[in-house]
Design an enzyme around this catalytic site. Structure first.
Site, mmCIF file in Angstrom:
data_model
loop_
_atom_site.group_PDB
_atom_site.id
_atom_site.type_symbol
_atom_site.label_atom_id
_atom_site.label_comp_id
_atom_site.label_asym_id
_atom_site.label_seq_id
_atom_site.Cartn_x
_atom_site.Cartn_y
_atom_site.Cartn_z
ATOM 1 N N CYS A 29 0.827 -1.206 0.000
ATOM 2 C CA CYS A 29 0.000 0.000 0.000
ATOM 3 C C CYS A 29 0.860 1.254 0.000
ATOM 4 O O CYS A 29 2.022 1.224 0.390
ATOM 5 C CB CYS A 29 -0.942 -0.010 1.199
ATOM 6 S SG CYS A 29 -2.247 1.243 1.068
ATOM 7 N N ASP A 30 0.243 2.354 -0.381
ATOM 8 C CA ASP A 30 0.895 3.609 -0.760
ATOM 9 C C ASP A 30 2.195 3.942 -0.024
ATOM 10 O O ASP A 30 3.256 4.021 -0.626
ATOM 11 C CB ASP A 30 -0.076 4.769 -0.555
ATOM 12 C CG ASP A 30 -1.290 4.676 -1.453
ATOM 13 O OD1 ASP A 30 -1.455 3.653 -2.120
ATOM 14 O OD2 ASP A 30 -2.085 5.624 -1.477
ATOM 15 N N LYS A 31 2.126 4.180 1.284
ATOM 16 C CA LYS A 31 3.301 4.673 2.005
ATOM 17 C C LYS A 31 4.298 3.574 2.328
ATOM 18 O O LYS A 31 5.439 3.847 2.665
ATOM 19 C CB LYS A 31 2.882 5.381 3.306
ATOM 20 C CG LYS A 31 1.812 6.440 3.109
ATOM 21 C CD LYS A 31 2.181 7.441 2.030
ATOM 22 C CE LYS A 31 0.995 8.308 1.649
ATOM 23 N NZ LYS A 31 -0.112 7.594 0.983
ATOM 24 N N SER A 69 -4.809 12.036 -2.878
ATOM 25 C CA SER A 69 -4.650 10.656 -3.319
ATOM 26 C C SER A 69 -4.251 10.635 -4.787
ATOM 27 O O SER A 69 -4.567 11.555 -5.546
ATOM 28 C CB SER A 69 -5.979 9.910 -3.142
ATOM 29 O OG SER A 69 -5.978 8.703 -3.860
#
Length: 575
Positions: free
Chosen positions: A129-131, A477
């Protein structure tokens, strides 16, 4: 030298496995079933961001087992451990989002501490996921032991009434529902169909943007970042990564040999060419910071000015990560850019070969329209634009991929939190032509620099995505679309101009000239600054968010929390 003949005399694990004085340490490894031979081999940390928080991470534990098999097959000893993740899709739109960017630092710190404490010699890091992607890559370059990054893979697209959908459609459906344009029943059906498998958000949002970066920057094996999470092919990439990291140990190829200034420029190029997330302008500077390389928001956006936008990927386009993988993957995008002279081909990668050598066998696929030729791009310049001016002396960023109108002027409508703005949007208490201002959401002021997808998606769902603009000292986002400016600096909590605005002040956003300004004189801004009073956030004076707020730097430099590689005396790998 090959993996079978690696001498541990200079490897970190010598501190826990070699010599009579380490007998107590070795006894712990015997307690876990290791043999004398396994204890004598290099130790490879296999770090996974597995958890049950979201589909992004749910497949990582299985993939980690394939990595471990690869390490063992190449005569290494894998040692698996997990770190945290905060999943933006679930943290979005409430106070939980304040934990998201902070989690990037915690991931990097926790991987560093586990590696340091147990003296592992190399690292294979899996993230979904993103981070977690930049967090894992930051740990790799900080530690500077031989490392390979593995992306957990993207989710498959859902199907709603015969049309492909992603979670972006669900967020935007909330806006449609709020104005009576979608029924309760339709919303319920859509939310059940949008996310049909394991994997990270499927379009070129932040996770897939940073996955693309992992190949372009040289830390991931070619093609490995493109295969969707459910594809069994992922196990082959994971097994190969486990084998390959042993070769990197033998050859002493380290992350800082790979992540150079030129490699960072390659990474920024693929972000621009793919219409990637503005969050890359936070994460690339943070990765560079760990190496002691100066590379800020404006370095990212300057590259975008000269890079053609050639990947027709959502949210600005029509395809998702699965589609790109099936027509040639990230190497197809990179080969097009390399042939066009937009990449540094001589950068080293985890294959032990250069970018150009990796791309030598990649052929252009004429039977696809996901990637355009650089000679016939979607647009001549890249998908992100840097802005500055009297409203953003320290910079700001806007994603223009898929946008037609690149200029906007309107009166400010000011909100001191995302919740205030979202409530106004949900109740349609705003006017066409306004510039919605969300402030006190920066790295320090939030704290945590929240994403604003719930608000921007609601606007788009109401049909107002191109009729109002939004600026914030927070961020967006990768799924955000519309005229949305983030990372405005200095942030409001630091008495930046965004904190001095009043309702009705005329704001101009010009993504052609790169300007973000307010129609106020310097004297008026200075008078307002003298009258400005700090605003206390609602996190109090304890806990992780408070601690983060005391150390975090500006968004322009990546919102980092320590002095970085430039202040390093000796890196972990050489201790």
């Amino acid at each position: 030298m090959d993996a079978k003949t690696i001498n541990k005399d200079k490897l970190p694990s010598r501190h826990v496995t070699e010599g009579p004085q380490r007998a107590p340490h070795r006894s712990y490894y015997y307690a876990m079933g290791l043999s004398r031979e396994q204890i004598g081999q290099p130790f490879v940390g296999v770090a996974s961001c597995w958890n049950e928080a979201a589909p992004c991470n749910i497949a990582l534990m299985r993939q980690a087992q394939a990595v471990k098999k690869g390490v063992a097959h190449a005569n290494g000893t894998p040692r698996e451990f997990c770190t945290i993740t905060v999943t933006d899709g679930i943290a979005m739109g409430h106070q939980g989002m304040k934990a998201s960017l902070v989690s990037r630092e915690v991931i990097a710190d926790s991987v560093e501490l586990t590696m340091r404490g147990h003296c592992y010699d190399a690292l294979v890091g899996l993230a979904g996921c993103d981070k977690s992607l930049p967090g894992m890559m930051m740990a790799m370059v900080r530690l500077n032991v031989p490392s390979i990054f593995i992306y957990g893979g993207s989710i498959l697209p859902g199907t709603f009434r015969g049309q492909p959908v992603t979670v972006q459609d669900v967020f935007e459906a909330v806006g449609r529902h709020s104005v009576g344009d979608m029924s309760d029943e339709d919303l319920d059906e859509l939310e059940q169909l949008a996310c049909p498998s394991a994997g990270a958000c499927g379009a070129q949002f932040t996770a897939n943007t940073m996955a693309t970066v992992s190949e372009a920057i040289g830390l991931a094996l070619p093609y490995s970042a493109g295969a969707p999470a459910p594809y069994e092919l992922r196990d082959k990439f994971c097994f190969t990564a486990g084998e390959q990291v042993m070769d990197l140990i033998a050859r002493n190829i380290r992350p800082r040999d790979i992540v150079t200034r030129e490699a960072l420029e390659n990474a920024a190029t693929v972000v621009a060419a793919s219409g990637g997330s503005t969050n890359a302008a936070l994460h690339l500077p943070a990765i560079a910071h760990e190496c002691g390389i100066e590379f800020d928001l404006f370095d990212v956006t300057e590259i975008s000015k000269k890079t053609p936008y050639i990947a027709d990927l959502k949210p600005g386009g029509k395809y998702v990560a699965k589609d790109l993988f099936e027509v040639g993957g990230i190497p197809l995008l990179m080969r097009a850019l390399l042939d066009g002279g937009f990449l540094h081909g001589d950068c080293m990668t985890v294959t032990g070969r250069t970018i150009a050598e990796n791309m030598a066998s990649v052929k252009w696929n004429e039977h696809q329209d996901v990637i355009y030729p650089v000679s016939n791009p979607i647009t001549r310049t890249g998908g992100v634009v840097g802005l500055n001016g009297n409203l953003a002396p320290d910079g700001a960023i806007v994603k223009v991929a898929g946008m037609k109108n690149l200029k906007f002027t309107g009166p400010a409508r000011c909100f001191d939190s995302e919740e205030e703005c979202f409530a106004a949007v949900s109740a349609r208490q705003y006017k066409e032509g306004e510039v919605l201002v969300i402030r006190y959401e920066g790295p320090k002021g939030g704290p945590g620099m929240r994403e604003m997808l719930a608000t921007t998606a609601a606007l788009y769902g109401q049909g107002m995505g191109d009729k109002v603009a939004l600026i914030t000292d927070g961020r967006f986002s990768g799924a955000t679309r519309g005229f949305c400016v983030g990372h405005v600096g200095p942030e409001a909590a630091e008495a930046g101009p965004i904190g001095l605005l009043k309702d009705g002040d005329m704001i101009t956003i010009d993504a052609v000239e790169g300007v973000l300004s307010v129609d106020l004189s310097d004297a008026e801004l200075e008078a307002r600054r003298k009258a400005w009073q700090p605003r206390a956030n609602d996190m109090g004076k304890s806990g992780t968010l408070w601690k983060y707020a005391q150390t975090v730097g500006p968004a322009r430099d990546g919102a980092v929390t320590h002095p970085g590689g430039a202040a390093e005396v000796v890196c972990y790998a050489d201790q």
